[in-house]
Design an enzyme around this catalytic site. Sequence first.
Site, short mmCIF file in Angstrom:
data_model
loop_
_atom_site.label_atom_id
_atom_site.label_comp_id
_atom_site.label_asym_id
_atom_site.label_seq_id
_atom_site.Cartn_x
_atom_site.Cartn_y
_atom_site.Cartn_z
N HIS A 195 -1.60 18.07 31.93
CA HIS A 195 -2.95 18.63 31.98
C HIS A 195 -3.65 18.32 30.66
CE1 HIS A 195 -6.31 21.16 32.63
NE2 HIS A 195 -5.94 22.09 31.77
N CYS A 207 -6.21 25.78 36.05
CA CYS A 207 -5.97 24.36 35.73
C CYS A 207 -4.71 23.82 36.41
CB CYS A 207 -5.86 24.17 34.23
SG CYS A 207 -7.41 24.48 33.39
N ASN A 245 -11.57 18.58 29.43
CA ASN A 245 -10.77 19.35 30.38
C ASN A 245 -11.56 19.49 31.69
OD1 ASN A 245 -9.28 21.23 31.81
ND2 ASN A 245 -9.06 22.66 30.12
O1 UT7 Z 1 -7.03 24.48 30.50
C1 UT7 Z 1 -6.87 25.86 30.50
C2 UT7 Z 1 -6.00 26.29 29.41
N1 UT7 Z 1 -6.69 26.21 28.16
C3 UT7 Z 1 -6.08 25.74 27.09
O2 UT7 Z 1 -4.95 25.30 27.16
C4 UT7 Z 1 -6.81 25.85 25.78
C5 UT7 Z 1 -5.89 26.38 24.73
N2 UT7 Z 1 -6.56 26.63 23.46
C6 UT7 Z 1 -6.96 25.63 22.65
O3 UT7 Z 1 -6.85 24.47 22.99
C7 UT7 Z 1 -7.49 25.99 21.28
O4 UT7 Z 1 -7.19 27.32 21.00
C8 UT7 Z 1 -9.02 25.79 21.14
C9 UT7 Z 1 -9.34 24.32 21.15
C10 UT7 Z 1 -9.77 26.50 22.27
C11 UT7 Z 1 -9.48 26.34 19.80
O5 UT7 Z 1 -8.76 25.75 18.73
P1 UT7 Z 1 -8.02 26.64 17.63
O6 UT7 Z 1 -7.45 25.71 16.67
O7 UT7 Z 1 -7.11 27.58 18.35
O8 UT7 Z 1 -9.23 27.38 16.98
P2 UT7 Z 1 -9.47 28.96 16.84
O9 UT7 Z 1 -9.93 29.53 18.14
O10 UT7 Z 1 -8.30 29.57 16.17
O11 UT7 Z 1 -10.69 28.97 15.83
C12 UT7 Z 1 -10.56 28.48 14.48
C13 UT7 Z 1 -11.91 28.47 13.84
C14 UT7 Z 1 -12.70 29.77 14.07
O12 UT7 Z 1 -13.44 30.04 12.89
P3 UT7 Z 1 -12.93 31.18 11.88
O13 UT7 Z 1 -12.89 32.44 12.69
O14 UT7 Z 1 -11.56 30.74 11.45
O15 UT7 Z 1 -13.97 31.15 10.83
C15 UT7 Z 1 -13.65 29.40 15.16
O16 UT7 Z 1 -14.84 30.16 15.14
O17 UT7 Z 1 -12.71 27.42 14.42
C16 UT7 Z 1 -13.95 27.95 14.84
N3 UT7 Z 1 -14.41 27.19 16.00
C17 UT7 Z 1 -15.17 26.10 15.88
N4 UT7 Z 1 -15.67 25.46 14.82
C18 UT7 Z 1 -16.40 24.36 15.05
C19 UT7 Z 1 -14.15 27.44 17.31
N5 UT7 Z 1 -14.75 26.50 18.05
C20 UT7 Z 1 -15.40 25.67 17.20
C21 UT7 Z 1 -16.17 24.51 17.37
N6 UT7 Z 1 -16.66 23.90 16.26
N7 UT7 Z 1 -16.45 24.01 18.58
#
Ligand code: UT7
Length: 334
Positions: free
Chosen positions: A256, A116, A286
């Site tokens: 970004h 990115c 993104n």
């Molecule tokens: O551009 C390249 C660099 N990339 C980035 O900068 C991305 C950085 N990461 C992020 O922006 C975030 O980590 C994400 C948006 C990818 C995810 O958000 P998060 O708040 O970190 O969520 P998480 O991965 O900790 O997941 C929390 C919960 C999980 O459920 P459990 O295990 O707590 O039951 C996930 O399974 O949210 C669940 N989850 C979703 N639920 C509904 C993950 N994706 C989804 C979804 N819809 N699309």
Amino acid sequence: MAKLNAVITAVGGYVPDYVLTNEELSKMVDTSDEWITTRVGIRERRILKGEGKGSSDMGVEAVNQVLQKSGTSPDEVDMLICATVTPDHVFPATANIISDKCNIRNAHSFDLNAGCSGFLYALDTAAKFVETGARKKVIVVGADKMSSITDYTDRTTCVLFGDGAGAVLLEPTTEDLGVTDSILKSDGFGRVYLHQKAGGSVKPPTHETIDNREHYIYQEGRHVFKHAVSKMADVAVEVMERNNITAETLDWLVPHQANMRIIEGTAQRMGIDKSKVMINIQRYGNTTAATLPLCLWEWEKKLKKGDNLILATFGAGFTWGAIYLKWGYDGDKV
Ligand code: UT7
């Protein structure tokens, strides 16, 4: 001889027509508009449809705009860099394909992959060529068809990405304008958290890699988030401080667009108001190497000659960085 600076003299952008909404995604995977908007800040993203269409097709649209807006003939361009993680082919470079389709025949062109942060790295590289006088008209393109490597059965990644392209023209000037300072960083330890498992030389495509869905983005979001939120802000603040820019004298932060919470965290660390931050993640998601030039393209009309801009990124690699640049022209006169 007077010192040469590399200044942006034109901006172009392109997003495909098809709008993939959170509502449509909610019918494809177990997600909701509420989760996506509160956790990431995206409402919709654009998807490039059509057989045989790749990142170059979007890059071509952005580059042609740059040529047309600046009154530059394709023959005058002497270098073109395309930042992408979704090249049309493993080889040749998408930059070569864009140049061919835009009739740019007197330039040398190549791709640059820094996740990115690709556009930021490419802008800095291009600026060095212009500052030394080695090149006079350089186009930097960020183009990514993220839908080509997105697994639309994986809710943790498919809600995040979209397709698009943006481009800028860099030219020399003796005025105190243009790319002024940069901090670029990378640390390969982060590769385990964000990568594509197969399709490269380590794991060429096989029936098994296809069956295992290994040709898509793999991301451990929580780990990436933790590093992104601190490292992007660190470099943005560092470039701000070492150039004596304050919250008052900074005109725009161009971050970004990966997550609204990362953008807000960066703005907060810099002590700047959200009204000074270019944010279009709601509409495009993104778009990887295209996020920064798409922001410049959309905000062009508001930009004034001499405005202080800080561009900041974080992405796969890990790669991250920040550039301080002084804008070169009044956007409302374009
Ligand atoms: O551009 C390249 C660099 N990339 C980035 O900068 C991305 C950085 N990461 C992020 O922006 C975030 O980590 C994400 C948006 C990818 C995810 O958000 P998060 O708040 O970190 O969520 P998480 O991965 O900790 O997941 C929390 C919960 C999980 O459920 P459990 O295990 O707590 O039951 C996930 O399974 O949210 C669940 N989850 C979703 N639920 C509904 C993950 N994706 C989804 C979804 N819809 N699309």
